[in-house]
Structures are given as structure tokens and as C-alpha cells.
Scaffold this active site. Structure first.
Site, PDB file in Angstrom:
ATOM      1  N   ASN A  16     -27.674  -2.117   6.361  1.00 21.69           N
ATOM      2  CA  ASN A  16     -29.072  -2.618   6.085  1.00 21.69           C
ATOM      3  C   ASN A  16     -28.352  -2.560   4.119  1.00 21.69           C
ATOM      4  O   ASN A  16     -29.042  -3.427   3.561  1.00 21.69           O
ATOM      5  CB  ASN A  16     -30.299  -1.776   6.028  1.00 21.69           C
ATOM      6  CG  ASN A  16     -30.410  -2.424   7.095  1.00 21.69           C
ATOM      7  OD1 ASN A  16     -31.371  -3.385   7.169  1.00 21.69           O
ATOM      8  ND2 ASN A  16     -30.658  -1.378   8.730  1.00 21.69           N
ATOM      9  N   ARG A  68     -34.736  21.244   0.119  1.00 24.55           N
ATOM     10  CA  ARG A  68     -34.427  20.193   0.122  1.00 24.55           C
ATOM     11  C   ARG A  68     -35.241  19.478  -0.948  1.00 24.55           C
ATOM     12  O   ARG A  68     -35.200  18.229  -1.933  1.00 24.55           O
ATOM     13  CB  ARG A  68     -35.430  19.096   2.205  1.00 24.55           C
ATOM     14  CG  ARG A  68     -34.701  19.669   2.377  1.00 24.55           C
ATOM     15  CD  ARG A  68     -35.913  19.189   3.880  1.00 24.55           C
ATOM     16  NE  ARG A  68     -36.804  18.966   4.098  1.00 24.55           N
ATOM     17  CZ  ARG A  68     -38.245  18.739   4.818  1.00 24.55           C
ATOM     18  NH1 ARG A  68     -38.266  17.940   4.042  1.00 24.55           N
ATOM     19  NH2 ARG A  68     -38.883  19.612   4.565  1.00 24.55           N
ATOM     20  N   ARG A  94     -33.125  12.076   6.138  1.00 28.70           N
ATOM     21  CA  ARG A  94     -33.538  13.448   5.737  1.00 28.70           C
ATOM     22  C   ARG A  94     -34.918  12.935   5.375  1.00 28.70           C
ATOM     23  O   ARG A  94     -35.742  12.313   5.399  1.00 28.70           O
ATOM     24  CB  ARG A  94     -33.568  14.113   4.196  1.00 28.70           C
ATOM     25  CG  ARG A  94     -31.894  13.466   4.528  1.00 28.70           C
ATOM     26  CD  ARG A  94     -31.480  14.850   4.709  1.00 28.70           C
ATOM     27  NE  ARG A  94     -31.627  16.146   3.589  1.00 28.70           N
ATOM     28  CZ  ARG A  94     -30.963  17.292   4.569  1.00 28.70           C
ATOM     29  NH1 ARG A  94     -30.673  17.890   5.422  1.00 28.70           N
ATOM     30  NH2 ARG A  94     -31.931  19.003   4.110  1.00 28.70           N
ATOM     31  N   ASN A 110     -39.390   1.824   2.896  1.00 29.12           N
ATOM     32  CA  ASN A 110     -38.064   2.089   4.096  1.00 29.12           C
ATOM     33  C   ASN A 110     -38.002   1.213   5.639  1.00 29.12           C
ATOM     34  O   ASN A 110     -38.831  -0.461   4.985  1.00 29.12           O
ATOM     35  CB  ASN A 110     -38.285   2.811   4.537  1.00 29.12           C
ATOM     36  CG  ASN A 110     -37.835   3.942   6.298  1.00 29.12           C
ATOM     37  OD1 ASN A 110     -36.537   3.514   5.736  1.00 29.12           O
ATOM     38  ND2 ASN A 110     -38.894   3.870   7.266  1.00 29.12           N
ATOM     39  N   HIS A 112     -37.770   0.675   9.302  1.00 26.92           N
ATOM     40  CA  HIS A 112     -37.962   0.991  10.397  1.00 26.92           C
ATOM     41  C   HIS A 112     -37.425  -0.177  11.718  1.00 26.92           C
ATOM     42  O   HIS A 112     -38.181  -0.683  11.882  1.00 26.92           O
ATOM     43  CB  HIS A 112     -39.397   1.087  10.492  1.00 26.92           C
ATOM     44  CG  HIS A 112     -39.623   2.733  12.194  1.00 26.92           C
ATOM     45  ND1 HIS A 112     -38.707   3.479  12.153  1.00 26.92           N
ATOM     46  CD2 HIS A 112     -40.445   1.791  12.797  1.00 26.92           C
ATOM     47  CE1 HIS A 112     -39.148   3.777  13.333  1.00 26.92           C
ATOM     48  NE2 HIS A 112     -39.942   3.578  13.896  1.00 26.92           N
ATOM     49  N   ASP A 148     -43.524   6.643   8.689  1.00 29.63           N
ATOM     50  CA  ASP A 148     -43.535   5.395   8.834  1.00 29.63           C
ATOM     51  C   ASP A 148     -45.018   5.045   9.141  1.00 29.63           C
ATOM     52  O   ASP A 148     -45.353   3.922   9.874  1.00 29.63           O
ATOM     53  CB  ASP A 148     -43.229   5.838  10.781  1.00 29.63           C
ATOM     54  CG  ASP A 148     -41.331   5.905  10.398  1.00 29.63           C
ATOM     55  OD1 ASP A 148     -40.725   5.687   9.594  1.00 29.63           O
ATOM     56  OD2 ASP A 148     -41.098   6.881  11.666  1.00 29.63           O
ATOM     57  N   GLU A 177     -32.831  -7.044  11.111  1.00 27.73           N
ATOM     58  CA  GLU A 177     -33.289  -6.545   9.753  1.00 27.73           C
ATOM     59  C   GLU A 177     -32.507  -6.796   8.476  1.00 27.73           C
ATOM     60  O   GLU A 177     -33.414  -6.838   7.322  1.00 27.73           O
ATOM     61  CB  GLU A 177     -33.487  -4.871  10.054  1.00 27.73           C
ATOM     62  CG  GLU A 177     -33.922  -4.574  11.473  1.00 27.73           C
ATOM     63  CD  GLU A 177     -32.976  -2.465  11.320  1.00 27.73           C
ATOM     64  OE1 GLU A 177     -32.564  -1.874  10.566  1.00 27.73           O
ATOM     65  OE2 GLU A 177     -32.992  -2.160  12.630  1.00 27.73           O
TER      66      GLU A 177
HETATM   67  C1  GRF Z   1     -30.987   1.531  10.712  1.00 27.13           C
HETATM   68  O1  GRF Z   1     -31.531   0.694  12.427  1.00 27.13           O
HETATM   69  C2  GRF Z   1     -32.260   1.211   9.980  1.00 27.13           C
HETATM   70  O2  GRF Z   1     -33.567   0.207  10.523  1.00 27.13           O
HETATM   71  C3  GRF Z   1     -33.255   2.393  10.832  1.00 27.13           C
HETATM   72  O3  GRF Z   1     -32.004   3.241  10.581  1.00 27.13           O
HETATM   73  C4  GRF Z   1     -30.251   2.271  10.674  1.00 27.13           C
HETATM   74  C5  GRF Z   1     -29.761   2.711   9.896  1.00 27.13           C
HETATM   75  O4  GRF Z   1     -28.755   1.633   9.831  1.00 27.13           O
HETATM   76  N1  GRF Z   1     -33.992   3.275   9.414  1.00 27.13           N
HETATM   77  P1  GRF Z   1     -27.524   0.725   8.571  1.00 27.13           P
HETATM   78  O5  GRF Z   1     -27.139   2.506   8.157  1.00 27.13           O
HETATM   79  O6  GRF Z   1     -28.839   0.286   7.345  1.00 27.13           O
HETATM   80  O7  GRF Z   1     -26.287   0.315   9.935  1.00 27.13           O
END
Ligand code: GRF
Length: 214
Positions: A16, A68, A94, A110, A112, A148, A177
Site C-alpha cells: 500500500n 510504546r 503496532r 488507515n 483496513h 478501526d 486497496e
Molecule cells: C493490508 O491488507 C492493509 O489493508 C492492512 O495490512 C495490509 C498491509 O499490506 N492494514 P501491505 O504492507 O500494504 O502490503
């Protein structure tokens, strides 16, 4: 319009993140990736970012074991040093403390891998299959204290097909995504981060328009 400086937090593969970098390579994209930070030094995404000429650094969480917040303060300082204005979580594995959420309130996004509010947290694809849903997908949302659960900025759906496994479904959603996150970030930037993010709401439907009824 001025390109917003975006920071990306990753923990692993970084696909991503790569999609955001690719989108930002287009001249009129309203954001540039200013810094990538991984909490894992061995994250594959770090090398991908560096090869693309993006500043990328590991801030290992392990020396901060039990604190953290202290780890997040170092990340936060690096982001500010790089002039980051908007923070994108992209597979950052994390749990966040209230420190980072508060510091970036309204400016942290984010992605998800489910159609929230369905299937928050982990193992979303296996749970979608077990639940028998016919549509599954991904959500870009604003990050809040509750995991989330922040304001939804964008969603896109794919059909669940007969014979799907968690892996085949995950791969179909992941392709989505990579389109949805850059588009949602662009919409967010164009609406000025921090303003009512709902103004940027949209729904991406990758399925072709239904044929008109005879
Ligand atoms: C993705 O499926 C995203 O939706 C989730 O974690 C995964 C990360 O994949 N939060 P990448 O590291 O972006 O390939």
C-alpha cells in the site's frame, strides 16, 4: 495547490505504501511521500521506498519494550522533522497509544481490509468467508482511539466467489486497496486535512455498471 507532505508507517511488505508512492509520482497528485517509517528494520517496504528515492527509516520498537509511548515519541519527532502534515498507516502492526492518536488527530488515515464496521481487527478475510458474506472489500478511515472505528472516507467492494480461500480473497481485496488508498488520500488532501472529512466521502465501486433493464 500545494502538495501535502505525507508520512507512511509500515511494518512489512509495504504494497500500500508503494501504491501511495506510485500515485504521488504523478505531477498533479496533491500529496508527496516525505518519509516512510517502519517499526521493523527488516520490513521489505523500506527497500522499496528507498529504491523509489523516498526517505525511509526504521525505528525499531524492541528497545522501547514496555513503553510504546516512548517509541511513538521518537516516530513523531522524525515525522515532524520531515515536515509531515498527514500520516498514513499502511500495514502498521503496532497498537497506537493515545499519544500518537492525539498528536495526529484528524490527520491520520488507515486502510483496513474489510468493509467496516464489519470485521474490524485481524483475520478479516477468513472471517468474511466464515460469515458467508457476498461482498467484501476495504475501507480507508480516519484513525481514532477506538480501533478501526474512525470516520469512513472511502470504501470499495469485491464479490466473494465460490471456491475463494482467505488467500484468494485477500489478493482480490489487496488489488482494490492499491487503488482506493491513493484515491482516498487525494480526496482528503483536496478537502484540506482537518476539515470535516465527511466532505470527501465517496464510494468506489469497481464493478461495471449493471446493464439497463430491457
Ligand atoms: C493490508 O491488507 C492493509 O489493508 C492492512 O495490512 C495490509 C498491509 O499490506 N492494514 P501491505 O504492507 O500494504 O502490503
Amino acid at each position: 495547490m500545494r502538495r501535502r507532505r505525507v508520512g507512511v508507517l509500515i511494518s512489512g511488505r509495504g504494497s500500500n505504501m508503494a501504491a501511495l508512492i506510485r500515485a504521488a509520482a504523478v505531477a498533479d497528485y496533491p500529496a508527496e511521500v516525505a518519509l516512510v517509517v517502519s517499526n521493523r528494520p527488516d520490513a521489505a517496504g523500506l527497500e522499496i521506498a528507498r529504491r523509489a528515492g523516498i526517505a525511509a527509516t526504521a525505528i525499531d520498537h524492541r528497545p522501547f519494550r514496555g513503553d510504546r509511548g516512548a517509541h511513538e515519541r521518537v516516530i513523531d519527532a522524525a515525522l515532524r522533522e520531515a515536515g509531515v502534515e498527514i500520516l498514513c498507516l499502511a500495514g502498521y502492526m503496532r497498537l497506537l497509544t493515545p499519544f500518537l492518536v492525539t498528536a495526529w488527530r484528524g490527520r491520520m488515515l488507515n486502510i483496513h481490509p474489510s468493509l467496516l464496521p464489519a470485521f474490524p481487527e485481524l483475520d478479516t478475510h477468513a472471517r468474511a468467508l466464515a460469515g458467508g458474506v457476498k461482498l467484501h472489500g476495504c475501507t480507508v478511515h480516519v484513525v481514532t482511539e477506538q480501533m478501526d472505528a474512525g470516520l469512513i472516507l472511502a470504501q470499495a467492494a469485491v464479490p466473494v466467489l465460490a471456491g475463494d480461500t482467505a488467500e484468494t480473497l485477500a489478493a482480490r481485496v489487496l488489488r482494490l486497496e492499491h487503488a482506493v488508498y491513493p484515491a482516498a488520500l487525494a480526496a482528503f488532501c483536496r478537502n484540506e486535512a482537518g476539515r470535516a472529512a465527511a466532505e470527501g466521502s465517496w464510494f468506489a465501486n469497481p464493478l461495471p455498471d449493471a446493464a439497463p433493464l430491457p
